[in-house]
Write an enzyme that holds these catalytic residues in place. Structure first.
Site, PDB file in Angstrom:
ATOM      1  N   LYS A  80       0.860  -1.195   0.000  1.00  0.00           N
ATOM      2  CA  LYS A  80       0.000   0.000   0.000  1.00  0.00           C
ATOM      3  C   LYS A  80       0.887   1.232   0.000  1.00  0.00           C
ATOM      4  CE  LYS A  80      -4.464   0.926   0.314  1.00  0.00           C
ATOM      5  NZ  LYS A  80      -5.560   0.103  -0.206  1.00  0.00           N
ATOM      6  N   VAL A 176     -22.986   5.277  -0.393  1.00  0.00           N
ATOM      7  CA  VAL A 176     -23.278   4.858  -1.768  1.00  0.00           C
ATOM      8  C   VAL A 176     -22.357   5.606  -2.744  1.00  0.00           C
ATOM      9  CG1 VAL A 176     -25.594   3.908  -1.561  1.00  0.00           C
ATOM     10  CG2 VAL A 176     -25.313   6.390  -1.677  1.00  0.00           C
ATOM     11  N   ASN A 178     -18.455   4.998  -4.814  1.00  0.00           N
ATOM     12  CA  ASN A 178     -18.053   4.143  -5.947  1.00  0.00           C
ATOM     13  C   ASN A 178     -18.610   2.734  -5.840  1.00  0.00           C
ATOM     14  OD1 ASN A 178     -16.425   6.157  -7.069  1.00  0.00           O
ATOM     15  ND2 ASN A 178     -14.734   5.634  -5.680  1.00  0.00           N
TER      16      ASN A 178
HETATM   17  P1  NAI Z   1     -16.169   6.389  -1.855  1.00  0.00           P
HETATM   18  O1  NAI Z   1     -15.419   7.487  -1.201  1.00  0.00           O
HETATM   19  O2  NAI Z   1     -16.490   6.487  -3.323  1.00  0.00           O
HETATM   20  O3  NAI Z   1     -17.579   6.141  -1.103  1.00  0.00           O
HETATM   21  C1  NAI Z   1     -17.739   6.205   0.276  1.00  0.00           C
HETATM   22  C2  NAI Z   1     -19.057   6.927   0.543  1.00  0.00           C
HETATM   23  O4  NAI Z   1     -19.346   6.824   1.934  1.00  0.00           O
HETATM   24  C3  NAI Z   1     -19.027   8.410   0.209  1.00  0.00           C
HETATM   25  O5  NAI Z   1     -20.106   8.735  -0.657  1.00  0.00           O
HETATM   26  C4  NAI Z   1     -19.167   9.113   1.559  1.00  0.00           C
HETATM   27  O6  NAI Z   1     -19.918  10.321   1.489  1.00  0.00           O
HETATM   28  C5  NAI Z   1     -19.901   8.058   2.361  1.00  0.00           C
HETATM   29  N1  NAI Z   1     -19.741   8.136   3.812  1.00  0.00           N
HETATM   30  C6  NAI Z   1     -18.619   8.408   4.535  1.00  0.00           C
HETATM   31  N2  NAI Z   1     -18.888   8.319   5.853  1.00  0.00           N
HETATM   32  C7  NAI Z   1     -20.194   7.981   5.963  1.00  0.00           C
HETATM   33  C8  NAI Z   1     -21.063   7.716   7.051  1.00  0.00           C
HETATM   34  N3  NAI Z   1     -20.638   7.793   8.315  1.00  0.00           N
HETATM   35  N4  NAI Z   1     -22.351   7.403   6.808  1.00  0.00           N
HETATM   36  C9  NAI Z   1     -22.801   7.317   5.520  1.00  0.00           C
HETATM   37  N5  NAI Z   1     -22.015   7.538   4.457  1.00  0.00           N
HETATM   38  C10 NAI Z   1     -20.741   7.869   4.668  1.00  0.00           C
HETATM   39  O7  NAI Z   1     -15.344   5.063  -1.538  1.00  0.00           O
HETATM   40  P2  NAI Z   1     -15.444   3.648  -2.238  1.00  0.00           P
HETATM   41  O8  NAI Z   1     -14.387   3.523  -3.276  1.00  0.00           O
HETATM   42  O9  NAI Z   1     -16.861   3.366  -2.607  1.00  0.00           O
HETATM   43  O10 NAI Z   1     -15.008   2.689  -1.044  1.00  0.00           O
HETATM   44  C11 NAI Z   1     -15.880   2.439   0.030  1.00  0.00           C
HETATM   45  C12 NAI Z   1     -15.191   1.559   1.046  1.00  0.00           C
HETATM   46  O11 NAI Z   1     -14.831   0.319   0.441  1.00  0.00           O
HETATM   47  C13 NAI Z   1     -13.865   2.146   1.610  1.00  0.00           C
HETATM   48  O12 NAI Z   1     -13.734   1.736   2.962  1.00  0.00           O
HETATM   49  C14 NAI Z   1     -12.798   1.464   0.758  1.00  0.00           C
HETATM   50  O13 NAI Z   1     -11.552   1.394   1.452  1.00  0.00           O
HETATM   51  C15 NAI Z   1     -13.418   0.097   0.575  1.00  0.00           C
HETATM   52  N6  NAI Z   1     -12.948  -0.612  -0.601  1.00  0.00           N
HETATM   53  C16 NAI Z   1     -13.121  -0.069  -1.844  1.00  0.00           C
HETATM   54  C17 NAI Z   1     -12.678  -0.750  -2.965  1.00  0.00           C
HETATM   55  C18 NAI Z   1     -12.923  -0.225  -4.336  1.00  0.00           C
HETATM   56  O14 NAI Z   1     -12.798  -1.000  -5.315  1.00  0.00           O
HETATM   57  N7  NAI Z   1     -13.288   1.046  -4.490  1.00  0.00           N
HETATM   58  C19 NAI Z   1     -11.996  -2.050  -2.860  1.00  0.00           C
HETATM   59  C20 NAI Z   1     -11.925  -2.557  -1.503  1.00  0.00           C
HETATM   60  C21 NAI Z   1     -12.363  -1.838  -0.438  1.00  0.00           C
END
Ligand code: NAI
Length: 343
Positions: A80, A176, A178
C-alpha cells in the site's frame, strides 16, 4: 516503537519513505509480503494530521492486502502507498513522480486507486509506470463494479447460511459512493429491499431514486432494522458502541477495516450476527486486477462467484468451532502464508 521493530512485529518486508522536491510529494510505500507473489495495493491520499499516522496507515493497510490476497488464493501479496495531502502539492507532477517510484520497483508492487484518488491521478501514474491498474484499460472493466460483485457473492453465501433468499431481503447500505452505488444496483436487480444512507444526502437521493431505495439519515443507518447491514463507507464502524445497537442478522459490505478491534468480531458472534470478514467480502477489485495483469484472464466472473463458497465455508467452520468468522478467516489466511514461506 522504532520503525524496524514495527516492521518486525507486523511482518513487513520493506517500507519506503519517498519525496519529490519539485511536486512536494511526500509519502510512504509499504510492502508487507511478496511470499505469494508481487504485492498489490492502491495508493491513498489524505491530509494526515501527523507523519506517523500516514506510516501507520500504510503498514496496517498493506498487511490487510496480504491477508486479502491469501484468503482468496491469489498469487499475490500485499502492499500500500499513502501520500500526505497538502495545499501546496502539485498534484499532476506528484502522481507522475509516484509512478516513477512504482516503476523503479520493477513489478514487485502493483498500484491502483484508493481513498481520495481520482481517475485523473491514475492517468498521471500511468504515464510513468505500467504497474498500475488503470480503468482506462477497457478490458480490465470497472474495479468498483468488481468489488461490488464480490460483496454480492459473499452476501449470497451469508444469506444461504441463514436460510434466506435474496429476493425480499432487507438490506441497509452505509455509503453509496463508488462501490456502494454499484452494490445498490446489483441488489435492486436481485429483488432486495434497499435502504441507503450517505453523508452526502444528494448522492444518497440520486442513488435511491435510480434503484427504488428508501433514504435514511446517515446517523440512523446502523440502527436500522434490516436483514443485512452493508458498510460501504469508512472503517471502524463495528465497535463496542455500535454493535449493541445493530438490528440486523448479517453484516457484509465493502469497507476496509470494519472491525475497530479484533474483539469486535467476537462481539458480533456473541450477538448471533453473521459477519462476512471485510477482506473476504471486498476482494473483488484486487482479484480482477491480479487476474487481469498477472494471469491474463479476460473474465473474472467465475472467480468472483467462488466468494459465495468461501463465505459459506468460513460460516460453517466458525459455527462448528464456536469461533468468530473473523478469527476463522485470519487463521485460514495465515495458514496459507505459512505454507508459502515453507515452499
Ligand atoms: P467512496 O469514497 O467512493 O464512497 C464512500 C461513501 O461513503 C461516500 O459517498 C461518503 O460520502 C460516504 N460516507 C462516509 N462516511 C459515511 C457515514 N458515516 N455514513 C454514511 N455515508 C458515509 O469510496 P469507495 O471507493 O466506494 O469505497 C468504500 C469503502 O470500500 C472504503 O472503505 C474502501 O476502502 C473500501 N474498498 C473499496 C474498494 C474499491 O474498489 N473502491 C476495494 C476494496 C475496499
Amino acid at each position: 516503537m522504532s520503525l524496524l521493530a514495527a516492521l518486525e512485529k507486523q511482518g513487513h518486508e520493506q517500507v519506503i519513505a519517498f519525496r519529490d522536491g519539485p511536486s512536494r510529494l511526500r509519502g510512504f510505500l509499504a510492502i508487507h509480503s511478496t511470499a505469494l507473489g508481487p504485492a498489490f495495493g492502491g495508493v491513498r491520499i489524505m491530509a494526515y494530521r501527523r507523519e506517523e499516522d500516514a506510516l501507520a496507515d500504510a503498514l496496517r493497510l498493506s498487511r490487510g492486502m496480504t491477508y486479502k490476497c491469501a484468503l482468496a488464493e491469489l498469487p499475490a501479496g500485499g502492499g500500500k502507498a499513502v501520500i500526505l495531502d497538502h495545499a501546496r502539492l502539485a498534484r499532476k507532477e506528484a502522481f507522475e513522480a509516484y509512478g516513477r517510484l512504482v516503476e523503479s520497483l520493477g513489478g514487485r508492487f502493483f498500484t491502483g486507486g484508493d481513498v481520495g484518488i481520482r481517475p485523473a491521478d491514475l492517468a498521471c501514474v500511468r504515464r510513468t509506470t505500467s504497474y498500475v491498474a488503470c480503468e482506462s484499460s477497457h478490458a480490465l472493466g470497472d474495479i468498483n463494479q468488481h468489488t461490488a460483485l464480490g460483496v454480492w457473492h459473499a452476501l449470497r453465501g451469508c444469506l444461504e447460511f441463514i436460510g434466506m433468499k435474496p429476493a425480499g431481503a432487507r438490506i441497509a447500505i452505509q455509503g453509496v459512493g463508488n462501490v456502494g452505488a454499484w452494490l445498490a444496483r446489483i441488489l435492486a436487480r436481485e429483488g432486495c429491499v434497499l435502504v441507503v444512507a450517505d453523508r452526502d444526502l444528494d448522492l444518497a437521493r440520486r442513488v435511491a431514486d435510480a434503484v427504488g431505495a428508501r433514504v435514511v439519515p446517515a446517523a440512523r443507518l446502523l440502527a436500522t432494522e434490516c436483514d443485512v447491514l452493508a458498510p460501504c463507507a469508512l472503517g471502524g464502524v463495528l465497535n463496542a458502541r455500535t454493535i449493541p445497537a445493530l438490528r440486523c442478522r448479517i453484516v457484509c459490505g465493502a469497507a476496509n477495516n470494519q472491525l475497530a478491534t479484533p474483539a469486535d468480531g467476537d462481539r458480533l458472534a456473541r450477538r448471533g450476527i453473521l459477519y462476512a470478514p471485510d477482506y473476504l467480502a471486498n476482494v473483488g477489485g484486487v482479484l480482477r486486477g491480479v487476474e487481469f495483469y498477472l494471469l491474463g484472464k479476460k473474465d473474472s466472473r467465475e472467480s468472483l462467484e467462488r466468494q459465495r463458497d468461501r463465505m459459506l465455508g468460513i460460516a460453517r467452520e466458525a459455527a462448528a468451532a464456536r469461533r468468530s468468522t473473523a478469527r476463522v478467516a485470519d487463521a485460514m489466511a495465515e495458514a496459507r502464508l505459512v505454507n508459502a514461506g515453507r515452499d
